[in-house]
Motif scaffolding. Structure first.
Motif, PDB file in Angstrom:
ATOM      1  N   THR A   9       0.848  -1.186   0.000  1.00  0.00           N
ATOM      2  CA  THR A   9       0.000   0.000   0.000  1.00  0.00           C
ATOM      3  C   THR A   9       0.892   1.247   0.000  1.00  0.00           C
ATOM      4  O   THR A   9       2.092   1.167   0.283  1.00  0.00           O
ATOM      5  N   VAL A  10       0.287   2.375  -0.302  1.00  0.00           N
ATOM      6  CA  VAL A  10       1.025   3.644  -0.271  1.00  0.00           C
ATOM      7  C   VAL A  10       1.618   3.874   1.118  1.00  0.00           C
ATOM      8  O   VAL A  10       2.786   4.265   1.256  1.00  0.00           O
ATOM      9  N   LYS A  11       0.830   3.621   2.159  1.00  0.00           N
ATOM     10  CA  LYS A  11       1.313   3.815   3.533  1.00  0.00           C
ATOM     11  C   LYS A  11       2.526   2.932   3.809  1.00  0.00           C
ATOM     12  O   LYS A  11       3.535   3.391   4.361  1.00  0.00           O
ATOM     13  N   ASP A  12       2.463   1.647   3.421  1.00  0.00           N
ATOM     14  CA  ASP A  12       3.581   0.720   3.649  1.00  0.00           C
ATOM     15  C   ASP A  12       4.828   1.183   2.904  1.00  0.00           C
ATOM     16  O   ASP A  12       5.948   1.072   3.409  1.00  0.00           O
ATOM     17  N   ASP A  13       4.608   1.697   1.703  1.00  0.00           N
ATOM     18  CA  ASP A  13       5.760   2.094   0.905  1.00  0.00           C
ATOM     19  C   ASP A  13       6.460   3.314   1.506  1.00  0.00           C
ATOM     20  O   ASP A  13       7.694   3.373   1.533  1.00  0.00           O
ATOM     21  N   ILE A  14       5.684   4.269   1.990  1.00  0.00           N
ATOM     22  CA  ILE A  14       6.278   5.442   2.630  1.00  0.00           C
ATOM     23  C   ILE A  14       7.035   5.030   3.885  1.00  0.00           C
ATOM     24  O   ILE A  14       8.088   5.591   4.211  1.00  0.00           O
ATOM     25  N   ALA A  15       6.523   4.014   4.580  1.00  0.00           N
ATOM     26  CA  ALA A  15       7.147   3.572   5.836  1.00  0.00           C
ATOM     27  C   ALA A  15       8.439   2.803   5.610  1.00  0.00           C
ATOM     28  O   ALA A  15       9.297   2.754   6.503  1.00  0.00           O
ATOM     29  N   PHE A  16       8.621   2.227   4.428  1.00  0.00           N
ATOM     30  CA  PHE A  16       9.741   1.306   4.189  1.00  0.00           C
ATOM     31  C   PHE A  16      11.102   1.929   4.479  1.00  0.00           C
ATOM     32  O   PHE A  16      11.930   1.361   5.186  1.00  0.00           O
ATOM     33  N   GLY A  17      11.357   3.103   3.927  1.00  0.00           N
ATOM     34  CA  GLY A  17      12.653   3.747   4.125  1.00  0.00           C
ATOM     35  C   GLY A  17      12.904   4.070   5.590  1.00  0.00           C
ATOM     36  O   GLY A  17      14.034   3.935   6.087  1.00  0.00           O
ATOM     37  N   MET A  18      11.860   4.478   6.293  1.00  0.00           N
ATOM     38  CA  MET A  18      12.007   4.797   7.709  1.00  0.00           C
ATOM     39  C   MET A  18      12.305   3.540   8.529  1.00  0.00           C
ATOM     40  O   MET A  18      13.123   3.568   9.455  1.00  0.00           O
ATOM     41  N   GLU A  19      11.656   2.437   8.169  1.00  0.00           N
ATOM     42  CA  GLU A  19      11.927   1.171   8.864  1.00  0.00           C
ATOM     43  C   GLU A  19      13.384   0.766   8.697  1.00  0.00           C
ATOM     44  O   GLU A  19      14.039   0.323   9.645  1.00  0.00           O
ATOM     45  N   ASN A  20      13.899   0.937   7.481  1.00  0.00           N
ATOM     46  CA  ASN A  20      15.306   0.595   7.221  1.00  0.00           C
ATOM     47  C   ASN A  20      16.262   1.446   8.036  1.00  0.00           C
ATOM     48  O   ASN A  20      17.373   1.014   8.361  1.00  0.00           O
ATOM     49  N   ASN A  21      15.837   2.665   8.351  1.00  0.00           N
ATOM     50  CA  ASN A  21      16.677   3.571   9.130  1.00  0.00           C
ATOM     51  C   ASN A  21      16.455   3.443  10.630  1.00  0.00           C
ATOM     52  O   ASN A  21      17.032   4.204  11.412  1.00  0.00           O
ATOM     53  N   GLY A  22      15.609   2.486  11.035  1.00  0.00           N
ATOM     54  CA  GLY A  22      15.396   2.226  12.460  1.00  0.00           C
ATOM     55  C   GLY A  22      14.631   3.316  13.185  1.00  0.00           C
ATOM     56  O   GLY A  22      14.811   3.505  14.402  1.00  0.00           O
ATOM     57  N   ILE A  23      13.763   4.010  12.477  1.00  0.00           N
ATOM     58  CA  ILE A  23      12.990   5.090  13.093  1.00  0.00           C
ATOM     59  C   ILE A  23      11.852   4.505  13.928  1.00  0.00           C
ATOM     60  O   ILE A  23      11.191   3.538  13.529  1.00  0.00           O
ATOM     61  N   LEU A  24      11.621   5.062  15.097  1.00  0.00           N
ATOM     62  CA  LEU A  24      10.580   4.572  16.003  1.00  0.00           C
ATOM     63  C   LEU A  24       9.199   4.654  15.352  1.00  0.00           C
ATOM     64  O   LEU A  24       8.908   5.583  14.580  1.00  0.00           O
ATOM     65  N   ARG A  25       8.337   3.679  15.703  1.00  0.00           N
ATOM     66  CA  ARG A  25       7.014   3.591  15.079  1.00  0.00           C
ATOM     67  C   ARG A  25       6.207   4.878  15.277  1.00  0.00           C
ATOM     68  O   ARG A  25       5.549   5.347  14.346  1.00  0.00           O
ATOM     69  N   GLU A  26       6.246   5.443  16.488  1.00  0.00           N
ATOM     70  CA  GLU A  26       5.482   6.662  16.753  1.00  0.00           C
ATOM     71  C   GLU A  26       5.935   7.804  15.836  1.00  0.00           C
ATOM     72  O   GLU A  26       5.118   8.571  15.325  1.00  0.00           O
ATOM     73  N   THR A  27       7.238   7.881  15.617  1.00  0.00           N
ATOM     74  CA  THR A  27       7.777   8.905  14.725  1.00  0.00           C
ATOM     75  C   THR A  27       7.362   8.630  13.289  1.00  0.00           C
ATOM     76  O   THR A  27       7.013   9.554  12.533  1.00  0.00           O
ATOM     77  N   MET A  28       7.392   7.352  12.885  1.00  0.00           N
ATOM     78  CA  MET A  28       6.985   6.977  11.531  1.00  0.00           C
ATOM     79  C   MET A  28       5.552   7.398  11.255  1.00  0.00           C
ATOM     80  O   MET A  28       5.244   7.962  10.190  1.00  0.00           O
ATOM     81  N   VAL A  29       4.672   7.138  12.205  1.00  0.00           N
ATOM     82  CA  VAL A  29       3.250   7.467  12.022  1.00  0.00           C
ATOM     83  C   VAL A  29       3.071   8.972  11.812  1.00  0.00           C
ATOM     84  O   VAL A  29       2.347   9.406  10.909  1.00  0.00           O
ATOM     85  N   SER A  30       3.740   9.775  12.635  1.00  0.00           N
ATOM     86  CA  SER A  30       3.588  11.226  12.514  1.00  0.00           C
ATOM     87  C   SER A  30       4.180  11.739  11.203  1.00  0.00           C
ATOM     88  O   SER A  30       3.641  12.661  10.576  1.00  0.00           O
ATOM     89  N   ARG A  31       5.294  11.153  10.769  1.00  0.00           N
ATOM     90  CA  ARG A  31       5.893  11.583   9.500  1.00  0.00           C
ATOM     91  C   ARG A  31       5.021  11.208   8.319  1.00  0.00           C
ATOM     92  O   ARG A  31       4.890  11.988   7.364  1.00  0.00           O
ATOM     93  N   ILE A  32       4.430  10.020   8.351  1.00  0.00           N
ATOM     94  CA  ILE A  32       3.528   9.615   7.263  1.00  0.00           C
ATOM     95  C   ILE A  32       2.373  10.599   7.171  1.00  0.00           C
ATOM     96  O   ILE A  32       1.983  11.031   6.079  1.00  0.00           O
ATOM     97  N   GLU A  33       1.816  10.973   8.326  1.00  0.00           N
ATOM     98  CA  GLU A  33       0.715  11.940   8.351  1.00  0.00           C
ATOM     99  C   GLU A  33       1.143  13.258   7.704  1.00  0.00           C
ATOM    100  O   GLU A  33       0.377  13.879   6.970  1.00  0.00           O
ATOM    101  N   ARG A  34       2.351  13.677   7.983  1.00  0.00           N
ATOM    102  CA  ARG A  34       2.832  14.965   7.468  1.00  0.00           C
ATOM    103  C   ARG A  34       3.084  14.906   5.964  1.00  0.00           C
ATOM    104  O   ARG A  34       2.601  15.758   5.213  1.00  0.00           O
ATOM    105  N   VAL A  35       3.838  13.898   5.505  1.00  0.00           N
ATOM    106  CA  VAL A  35       4.246  13.892   4.093  1.00  0.00           C
ATOM    107  C   VAL A  35       3.089  13.548   3.170  1.00  0.00           C
ATOM    108  O   VAL A  35       3.060  14.013   2.029  1.00  0.00           O
TER     109      VAL A  35
END
Length: 279
Positions: free
Chosen positions: A98-124
Motif C-alpha cells: 500500500t502507499v502507507k507501507d511504501d512510505i514507511a519502508f525507508g524509515m523502517e530501514n533507518n530504524g525510526i521509532l514507530r510513533e515517529t513513523m506514524v507522525s511523518r507519514i501523516e505529514r508527508v
C-alpha cells in the motif's frame, strides 16, 4: 538561502571503455534551501553525475562534499542518508503493498521509532496531497501519483537534499505538472533543498538556478532568465528552448508588445491577458 549544502569540486570521471572523459573538472555548489536544475543533452554527463552523487560511482579526481562529509568508500552510506533520490520510473522504487507501507519502508530501514513513523507519514502524505490513496496499491496509481508517492517516501526519511533524476521524463503533461507543482509547494512550505537533473528546460524553468552541462563540463550557470537569454547557444548544444520562450519570440517578432521572452507559460498567459484588457 544561506550556505552551501553540497560542494562538487573539480570532479572528473572516465569509463574504462571510453577514451573521452564523461565528466571533466566539474565544479558547482548547491545552496541550502534552493532548487537547482542541472540540464544537458544525452551524453552531457548528467547521468554520470547522478551516479556519483548517489555513491554508485566515485570520482576519479576531485571531491564531493555534503554537509561537511566528503564522499569516499567509507562514507558512502552516510552520504546516502543525506541524499534522497527520486528516479525516472517510480515502479522501480515501490516495495510496499500500500502507499502507507511504501512510505514507511525507508524509515523502517533507518530504524525510526514507530510513533515517529506514524507522525511523518501523516505529514508527508498531506504535503504530496495523496491522503485519500493511503491504502491503495502504488502500482495502480497514475504516473504523476506514483511519483508523488515516491517523493513522499523520500521526504519521510528527512534527507538534506532531494535529487530528481529525470523524475518527470516518463510522465504525460498532466503528471509532469502535478509533480513539479508538488515540488514547488513542498519547497515553499518546508524549505527543502532540491536538485533536478533533467534534459527538459521547461522543468528547469521552475528552478531558482540552472547549470547547463555539455560534454562533461559546465557550459553555463545562472538564473533561468539568464540561461534562456543564451537562446541559440542552447540549441547549438542540443537543448530545446521552452515552448513559452519560443512563442514569446514569435509574438514579439510580429509586433506583439511583450515585455520579455517568458520562461513559463503562466507568465506568458498573464501578460497576454494584461495586454488584452488594455485594448
Amino acid at each position: 538561502m544561506s550556505g552551501n549544502l553540497l560542494v562538487v569540486d573539480q570532479i572528473s570521471y572516465k569509463y574504462a571503455e571510453n577514451t573521452k572523459l564523461a565528466l571533466e573538472n566539474l565544479s558547482f555548489s548547491v545552496r541550502k534551501g534552493e532548487w537547482l536544475a542541472i540540464v544537458g543533452h544525452n551524453g552531457s554527463g548528467k547521468s554520470t553525475l547522478a551516479r556519483i552523487l548517489n555513491g554508485l560511482l566515485l570520482p576519479q579526481s576531485g571531491s564531493v562534499t555534503i554537509e561537511g562529509v566528503q564522499l569516499n568508500e567509507e562514507t558512502i552510506w552516510d552520504i546516502r542518508r543525506k541524499i534522497g533520490m527520486v528516479f525516472q520510473n517510480p515502479d522501480n522504487q515501490f516495495v510496499g503493498t500500500t502507499v502507507k507501507d511504501d512510505i514507511a519502508f525507508g524509515m523502517e530501514n533507518n530504524g525510526i521509532l514507530r510513533e515517529t513513523m506514524v507522525s511523518r507519514i501523516e505529514r508527508v502524505i498531506d504535503l504530496v496531497k495523496m491522503r485519500e490513496f493511503l491504502e491503495h496499491e502504488p502500482h495502480q496509481l497514475s504516473g504523476g501519483q506514483k511519483q508523488r508517492v515516491a517523493i513522499a517516501g523520500v521526504l519521510a526519511v528527512q534527507p538534506d537534499l532531494i535529487i530528481l533524476d529525470e523524475a518527470t521524463s516518463m510522465l504525460d503533461p498532466i503528471g509532469r505538472t502535478e509533480v513539479l507543482e508538488t515540488i514547488r509547494e513542498i519547497k515553499s512550505e518546508s524549505q527543502i533543498t532540491v536538485m533536478s537533473i533533467t534534459h527538459d528546460l521547461e522543468e528547469a524553468a521552475r528552478a531558482d538556478r540552472i547549470i547547463v552541462m555539455n560534454q562533461g563540463q559546465l557550459f553555463a550557470e545562472g538564473k533561468p532568465e539568464e540561461i534562456f537569454a543564451l537562446d541559440e547557444k542552447l540549441v547549438e548544444i542540443g537543448l530545446d528552448l521552452p515552448f513559452s520562450v519560443k512563442v514569446s519570440k514569435k509574438l514579439r517578432a510580429i509586433g506583439v508588445p511583450l515585455s520579455k521572452n517568458h520562461i513559463t507559460e503562466e507568465g506568458l498567459v498573464n501578460e497576454l491577458w494584461t495586454l488584452q484588457s488594455k485594448n
